[in-house]
Design a protein around this motif. Sequence first.
Motif, short mmCIF file in Angstrom:
data_model
loop_
_atom_site.label_atom_id
_atom_site.label_comp_id
_atom_site.label_asym_id
_atom_site.label_seq_id
_atom_site.Cartn_x
_atom_site.Cartn_y
_atom_site.Cartn_z
N HIS A 128 0.83 -1.16 -0.09
CA HIS A 128 -0.05 0.05 0.19
C HIS A 128 0.93 1.24 0.00
O HIS A 128 2.01 1.27 0.21
N LEU A 129 0.36 2.23 -0.27
CA LEU A 129 1.03 3.62 -0.13
C LEU A 129 1.75 3.81 1.43
O LEU A 129 0.88 3.53 2.27
N VAL A 130 2.78 4.07 1.16
CA VAL A 130 3.46 4.15 2.44
C VAL A 130 2.83 4.99 3.85
O VAL A 130 2.11 6.04 3.63
N VAL A 131 2.86 4.41 5.01
CA VAL A 131 2.14 5.07 6.17
C VAL A 131 3.41 5.26 7.27
O VAL A 131 4.16 4.56 7.39
N ILE A 132 3.64 6.59 7.34
CA ILE A 132 4.64 6.89 8.32
C ILE A 132 4.31 7.11 9.49
O ILE A 132 3.55 8.26 9.85
N ASN A 133 4.96 6.43 10.28
CA ASN A 133 4.48 6.38 11.84
C ASN A 133 5.32 6.95 12.80
O ASN A 133 5.03 7.43 13.83
N THR A 134 6.52 7.13 12.54
CA THR A 134 7.68 7.68 13.40
C THR A 134 8.53 8.47 12.63
O THR A 134 8.64 8.47 11.35
N GLN A 135 9.38 9.18 13.36
CA GLN A 135 10.36 10.26 13.09
C GLN A 135 11.42 9.21 12.13
O GLN A 135 12.10 9.96 11.32
N ALA A 136 11.96 8.13 12.65
CA ALA A 136 13.10 7.41 12.21
C ALA A 136 12.70 7.02 10.87
O ALA A 136 13.46 6.88 9.86
N GLU A 137 11.18 6.59 10.44
CA GLU A 137 10.90 6.28 9.21
C GLU A 137 10.88 7.27 8.46
O GLU A 137 11.31 7.24 7.14
N GLN A 138 10.43 8.45 8.78
CA GLN A 138 10.64 9.89 7.93
C GLN A 138 11.98 10.13 7.58
O GLN A 138 12.30 10.31 6.43
N ASP A 139 12.76 10.04 8.53
CA ASP A 139 14.42 10.32 8.29
C ASP A 139 14.81 9.33 7.24
O ASP A 139 15.80 9.57 6.46
N PHE A 140 14.31 7.85 7.41
CA PHE A 140 15.05 6.97 6.43
C PHE A 140 14.64 7.22 5.03
O PHE A 140 15.45 7.32 4.34
N LEU A 141 13.20 7.64 4.85
CA LEU A 141 12.68 7.91 3.67
C LEU A 141 13.37 8.98 3.04
O LEU A 141 13.61 9.19 1.83
N LEU A 142 13.58 10.05 3.79
CA LEU A 142 14.00 11.27 3.34
C LEU A 142 15.41 10.95 3.06
O LEU A 142 16.05 11.49 1.97
N SER A 143 16.47 10.32 3.69
CA SER A 143 17.71 10.12 3.33
C SER A 143 17.71 9.15 2.19
O SER A 143 18.66 9.54 1.10
N TRP A 144 16.95 8.26 1.96
CA TRP A 144 17.12 7.40 0.74
C TRP A 144 16.52 8.13 -0.43
O TRP A 144 17.41 7.83 -1.53
N THR A 145 15.46 8.74 -0.46
CA THR A 145 15.14 9.36 -1.75
C THR A 145 15.99 10.47 -2.51
O THR A 145 16.32 10.70 -3.35
N LYS A 146 17.05 11.00 -1.34
CA LYS A 146 17.84 11.92 -1.81
C LYS A 146 19.13 11.54 -2.60
O LYS A 146 19.72 12.04 -3.33
N THR A 147 19.12 10.02 -2.12
CA THR A 147 20.27 9.55 -2.93
C THR A 147 20.04 8.83 -4.40
O THR A 147 20.77 8.62 -4.98
N ILE A 148 18.65 8.57 -4.46
CA ILE A 148 18.02 8.07 -5.57
C ILE A 148 18.00 9.08 -6.83
O ILE A 148 18.70 8.74 -7.83
N PHE A 149 17.64 10.30 -6.41
CA PHE A 149 17.38 11.30 -7.57
C PHE A 149 18.09 12.78 -7.05
O PHE A 149 18.14 13.00 -5.91
N SER A 150 18.77 13.20 -8.00
CA SER A 150 19.40 14.36 -7.58
C SER A 150 18.64 15.71 -7.70
O SER A 150 18.93 16.72 -7.03
N SER A 151 17.52 15.82 -8.32
CA SER A 151 16.56 16.71 -8.66
C SER A 151 15.34 16.75 -7.70
O SER A 151 15.41 15.71 -6.99
N ARG A 152 14.58 17.83 -7.73
CA ARG A 152 13.43 17.82 -6.75
C ARG A 152 12.29 17.02 -7.42
O ARG A 152 12.33 16.77 -8.60
N ARG A 153 11.83 16.05 -6.64
CA ARG A 153 10.99 15.17 -6.68
C ARG A 153 9.81 15.02 -5.73
O ARG A 153 10.11 15.13 -4.38
#
Length: 231
Positions: A128-153
Amino acid sequence: MALEITYAEVKFKDTLLPVEAKAPPEKSTPQREPCKPKLWVPWLVSALLLLLCVALIITLIVILHKGHGLPETFPEWRCALGTPGSKEQFWTCCPMGWKPFRANCYYLSSDSMSWDESEKNCTGMGSHLVVINTQAEQDFLLSWTKTIFSSRRSYFIGLSAQEVEAQWCWVDQTPYNKTATFWKPGEPSSPKTEQCTSFQVHSRTQARQNWNDVPCSTSLNRICEAAAAFI
């Protein structure tokens, strides 16, 4: 008066001198030949190890195919030993192309579609579309998505507002907790017209607060989430 000396004749009987006991002759103990390993033992050990490996493989296949969140349509899986944050040792398994974090697997799409189509696409993959429950999960997704694409998305996440009450709801029925959200300053701004939530990523910013309300018809990428498989 003269003293009389009396003599007594004493006879001693012949006494037999003790004869030295002779020990019985020692019996020669035959030397044992060194034990030779039986030829069938190594084969038996090898067969048992092979059966153990086969049993582990079968167990893995059964577990992965028994509804641990992801369907059996995925041909390849990747497993890693250990679960972050847990002292117990498990093999955490996700399909190839998905990224594990804690007890879940995450998928970033490279194509874009509306929110409804995005949720259907994730559901079709057993997620399902991601359900973000904690700050740790938010930080993980933020760090991961920044390494995948260099531009804004921007990515759709599983948070949307009901049309009438403008009450925010997660797709998996997790209660909405306003104190555990990561809206951008001033957002959500128009929950009656912009009823879906995007996760905005910009490589040049490190802001944790990056959620934004957008029209559900907007075409965006998506983040899917599913429970990982464990053995």
